[in-house]
Design an enzyme around this catalytic site. Structure first.
Site, mmCIF file in Angstrom:
data_model
loop_
_atom_site.group_PDB
_atom_site.id
_atom_site.type_symbol
_atom_site.label_atom_id
_atom_site.label_comp_id
_atom_site.label_asym_id
_atom_site.label_seq_id
_atom_site.Cartn_x
_atom_site.Cartn_y
_atom_site.Cartn_z
ATOM 1 C CG ASP A 1 -1.764 1.196 1.372
ATOM 2 O OD1 ASP A 1 -2.317 1.641 0.348
ATOM 3 O OD2 ASP A 1 -1.861 1.727 2.483
ATOM 4 N N GLY B 1 -7.273 1.104 -11.929
ATOM 5 C CA GLY B 1 -8.269 0.151 -11.486
ATOM 6 C C GLY B 1 -9.351 -0.131 -12.506
ATOM 7 C CG ASP C 1 -2.743 8.502 -3.944
ATOM 8 O OD1 ASP C 1 -3.776 8.797 -3.325
ATOM 9 O OD2 ASP C 1 -1.621 8.433 -3.416
ATOM 10 C CG LEU D 1 2.253 -2.705 -16.122
ATOM 11 C CD1 LEU D 1 2.107 -2.408 -17.605
ATOM 12 C CD2 LEU D 1 1.889 -4.161 -15.846
ATOM 13 C CE LYS E 1 -14.329 14.666 3.383
ATOM 14 N NZ LYS E 1 -13.551 15.160 4.530
ATOM 15 C CB THR F 1 -1.982 6.396 2.151
ATOM 16 O OG1 THR F 1 -2.129 7.024 0.883
ATOM 17 C CG2 THR F 1 -2.237 7.407 3.254
ATOM 18 C CG PHE G 1 -14.441 7.411 2.091
ATOM 19 C CD1 PHE G 1 -14.220 8.022 0.877
ATOM 20 C CD2 PHE G 1 -13.667 6.307 2.442
ATOM 21 C CE1 PHE G 1 -13.236 7.554 0.018
ATOM 22 C CE2 PHE G 1 -12.689 5.841 1.593
ATOM 23 C CZ PHE G 1 -12.468 6.465 0.379
#
Length: 882
Positions: free
Chosen positions: A104, A444, A384, A440, A266, A106, A243
């Protein structure tokens, strides 16, 4: 061996007329029945050829290895007061065989300490809907303030934003930042406001609004109180749509102080832009916003888009009824809430964008580069946007300027297969023609068409095969805008199609599925809590500790466990195969050569501790020899290629055990065949031969363990000496005990023979002679290997013995053949224009020399699905034999 002995018994038993002393007469004897009983007898006699005690030793050794990981001060993080923790010691050796690391971003690669850097806000003429002005505010040169980060922009700081021409739009953005969240404000005794949030992003945005004069003062279940300058406002909080990884956005339905109903949203830019009001006159605004977002992404910033929509009271009432039903549903509640949210989150009005920086953790670039040199391929899976992910890829040294880069910018469902096939052809050609490393990058949305889903696991199998085969040939892979479910699907797809060990590392609850899907799961005990750490096999405080966990502890554990397993088979075969050879001399009657107490103590006391000490403390090189780029990180590839535990290595030890057992049985028998006791003149006897052979076996096995040891410690040496000492102590105790228990002397197989053997000089000469002859081959081969055909490990060990200060360049001068090179040349891809996107070295680039890092074996795609299979594990051979 039991079958061979049973057959031999049958052959001898068939001649019962010649063997009249067996007591059988015709009609009372069945060869088949007696052979079946003999087979059971030999199974009992030779049962310990398979070391059952190995299970116990494995568990003990793994437990000690786990404790050594837990107390390693080099993996202690003082900032978080956390050490490495082992939650599943059964995977210690797999830490030394990892080929793929799925990470991951973050909180794993970054600190998860958000710093507000920039925002953008726009003016739109409400009459003509024409774009008048566009401004982006903020500077990457920020300065720390109490409780947050304030960017340095004279147009914004100290309420200067209120003097800007578009100050009303800026105010709307700041108000949305102060209202649309789940942050809880708390007041201390001095009246200061402290914010508590489950997400560092929300905390950062609320603090940023506070620093600009729009302060979150209070929050309850039904209202949010903010202070805009000197004006205190209470916004009624009607509904919160939280979220989720599927929605990638958060919304609140509020009533402002003027009584107007509105929805504040948001979320990710691709999600919000799909729901903005469709108006051709606003296209320039949307286009400029995307351009600004791309710029934020290229700077490596995390972006969010804010939007709103006014709602009529009637519309809200109708929607609220459906939303309440969804919230109280007993089944599929989350799906129903998302459907209800889709009904109101549309026709949005753009408010602005924000950009947050999440700094990389310490030593992340060095760690990723070191893992790459060790032969480990690192994949970054992040939510991201692509520009941000690529920027982070370069910042953390996952991508390099010299690396070719494949992207899928212009692909869709209709041409994704064509792009994958052409990219696969290009990457194979690049490996042959230029030797250039390939990266590469894929989003998603592309993976949604490529990877099989849980509902339809057979779908897209061929595309998944193509993708994994392509990605496995790339040096680095970045998957951006992926959901937690897609992260797990990516890991599962690779896990099923390659034979190597995979590892996932993450820090949050949304990484748990990815962590649990991989062979080995690593949790980061970070800002987002301990969900990932608790669901993992191992937990560390920061990503930089991964290099020591894998390259040091993982590699040592793999080498030690591999030696423990093969040596356990070797030592048991060395003893019990002497019983097998003895069967050829006792007419396969099942007569044992050794006392039952000696056999029971062999694995329990005499040989267990030296090999366990080897499996706990042995190390071939110092830890620093693999932890630096100027040293030898490629030593880790022993585990990736499984050089130390494979069929060849197992049979090598098996053949050695067979050779040693032949020598250990026949040499004592031949040397002492005519030996007599000096006092009585009696023959040495069966018991004397058994004691001699057993003593020689024990000495050979112990000294062989010493030959396998690379690093001697007091514990290793003490265990080897104690092993031999216990054997002779056992013989003395054996004699004394049965001396005072005359009623049991008839059952004591070695009673009396032990003291006679120890007092006989020929016994000692035979034992020493047999031990030297048996180990002469092993010692000679070890000398030849180190002096005339050394490996990189052997060269490093020789340098360590000579001088404590050296690097790979010193070793390269002495043994250049251990460091092959390849030339990187220009390569031109064949992919058609308009499909995908790529970047390669051009013909004007200077050819570069780099050390070759061998690639791992990958799955070759074919149209039909093929189930994945893993490499042979260390425990597999034990399970199969048992």
């Amino acid at each position: 061996p039991s079958i061979v002995c049973a057959i031999g018994f049958s052959v001898n038993a068939a001649t019962y007329e010649e063997n009249w002393y067996l007591g059988y007469t015709e009609g009372e004897y069945s060869v088949a029945a007696e052979a079946a009983l003999a087979f059971i007898t030999f199974m009992i006699l030779l049962n310990s050829l398979i070391p059952i005690s190995l299970y116990v030793m494995l568990e003990v050794v793994r437990l000690i290895q786990a404790l050594l990981i837990n107390v390693d001060v080099e993996m202690y993080c003082p900032e978080r007061d956390a050490t490495a923790q082992t939650r599943s010691s059964k995977l210690n050796e797999e830490l030394g065989q990892v080929s793929y690391v799925f990470s991951d971003k973050t909180g794993t690669l970054t600190c998860n300490k958000m710093e507000f850097r920039q925002f953008s806000c726009f003016d739109v003429d409400s009459k003509t809907s024409a774009l008048n002005t566009m401004r982006s505010y903020g500077s990457m040169h920020s300065r720390e303030v109490s409780g947050g980060v304030r960017f340095d922009d004279a147009r914004i700081n100290k309420d200067q934003w209120r003097k800007q021409p578009n100050h009303e739009h800026i105010r709307n953005l700041f108000v949305a930042m102060a209202v649309c969240h789940t942050v809880i404000p708390e007041h201390d005794d001095r009246g200061h406001i402290q914010y508590q949030a489950s997400s560092p992003d929300e905390m950062c945005l609320v603090r940023a609004a506070r620093d600009q004069g729009v302060v979150l003062v209070d929050r309850s279940d039904t209202s949010v109180t903010i202070k805009d300058g000197d004006d205190t406002q209470v916004w009624e909080l009607l509904n919160v749509i939280e979220f989720s990884s599927n929605r990638k956005r958060m919304s609140v339905v509020v009533r402002d102080p003027l009584g107007r109903l509105m929805l504040l949203v948001k979320g990710a830019d691709n999600v919000i832009f799909d729901r903005l009001r469709k108006d051709p006159s606003l296209n320039p605004l949307y286009s400029k916003t995307r351009s600004v977002l791309d710029g934020f992404g290229e700077d490596g910033l995390r972006t969010l888009v804010y939007a709103k929509v006014d709602i009529s009271h009637e519309t809200y009432k109708r929607w609220k009824r459906r939303f309440d039903i969804a919230c109280t549903a007993l089944t599929d509640r989350q799906e129903k809430i998302e459907v209800a949210a889709e009904e109101i989150e549309k026709d949005l009005e753009l408010l602005g964008t924000t950009a947050i920086e999440d700094r990389l953790q310490d030593e992340v670039p060095q760690t990723i580069e070191l893992l790459g040199k060790a032969g480990i391929k690192v994949w970054v899976l992040t939510g991201d946007k692509q520009e941000t992910a690529i920027n982070i890829g370069y910042a953390c040294a996952l991508l390099t300027p010299e690396m070719g880069l494949f992207k899928f910018d212009d692909c869709d469902e209709s041409n994704i297969r064509h792009a994958l096939e052409k990219y696969l052809s290009d990457v194979e050609a690049a490996a042959v023609e230029s030797g250039q490393e390939i990266g590469l990058v894929i989003e998603g949305t592309m993976l949604h068409w490529i990877l099989p889903t849980k509902d339809d696991p057979e779908a897209n199998e061929y595309l998944a095969d193509l993708f994994v085969s392509l990605a496995a040939r790339c040096k680095a892979v970045i998957c951006c805008r992926v959901s937690p479910i897609q992260k797990a699907q990516i890991v599962q797809a690779v896990k099923q199609r390659v034979t190597n060990v995979t590892l996932s590392v993450g820090d949050g609850a949304n990484d748990v599925s990815m962590i649990q899907t991989a062979h080995v799961g690593i949790g980061i005990s970070g800002v987002e809590g301990l969900q990932a750490a608790r669901a993992s096999d191992y937990s560390i405080a920061q990503f930089r500790f991964l290099k020591r966990l894998l390259l040091v502890h993982g590699r040592w554990s793999y080498r030690r466990i591999a030696k423990l397993v093969v040596f356990s088979f070797y030592k048991n075969m060395s003893l019990y195969m002497t019983q097998f050879w003895f069967c050829f001399h006792n007419m396969f009657t099942g007569q044992t050569l050794y006392d039952p107490w000696a056999l029971a103590s062999y694995n329990l006391a005499f040989t267990a501790f030296p090999v366990m000490a080897l499996a706990v403390f042995d190390r071939d090189t110092e830890a620093r020899r693999i932890l630096h780029l100027d040293q030898f990180p490629e030593l880790y590839q022993d585990g990736i290629k499984n050089r130390l535990f494979n069929t060849k290595e197992f049979w090598k030890y098996t053949v050695t055990a067979l050779i040693h057992s032949l020598m250990l049985f026949y040499l004592p028998m031949l040397a002492a065949s005519d030996m007599e006791e000096p006092d009585t003149g009696l023959a040495y006897g069966l018991a004397g031969h058994g004691i001699t052979a057993y003593t020689a076996v024990l000495l050979v096995v112990t000294l062989k363990c010493g030959l396998e040891t690379n690093t001697w410690t007091i514990i290793n040496a003490g265990m080897c000496v104690a092993s031999v000492y216990l054997w002779f102590l056992f013989l003395i105790i054996y004699c004394v005990v049965y001396e005072y228990l005359p009623e049991f002397q008839d059952s004591a197989f070695w009673y009396g023979a032990d003291t006679r053997a120890l007092s006989h000089g020929v016994f000692w000469l035979v034992v020493i002679f047999v031990t030297v002859v048996s180990l002469l081959r092993d010692f000679s081969y070890k000398c030849y290997k180190r002096n005339y055909n050394p490996t990189l490990v052997h060269c490093v060990q020789q340098f360590e013995a000579a001088t404590p200060s050296f690097n790979r360049f010193d070793v390269r001068k002495a043994a250049p053949y251990l460091f092959p090179k390849h030339e990187v040349k220009a390569f031109k891809p064949t992919l058609s224009e308009g499909v995908g996107n790529y970047r390669f070295l051009t013909a004007t680039d200077t050819s570069q020399q780099s050390e070759a890092v061998s690639s791992t074996k990958v799955f070759v795609p074919r149209p039909e699905a093929s189930p994945g299979r893993r490499r042979m594990k260390i425990s597999d051979i034990i399970d199969d034999d048992l």
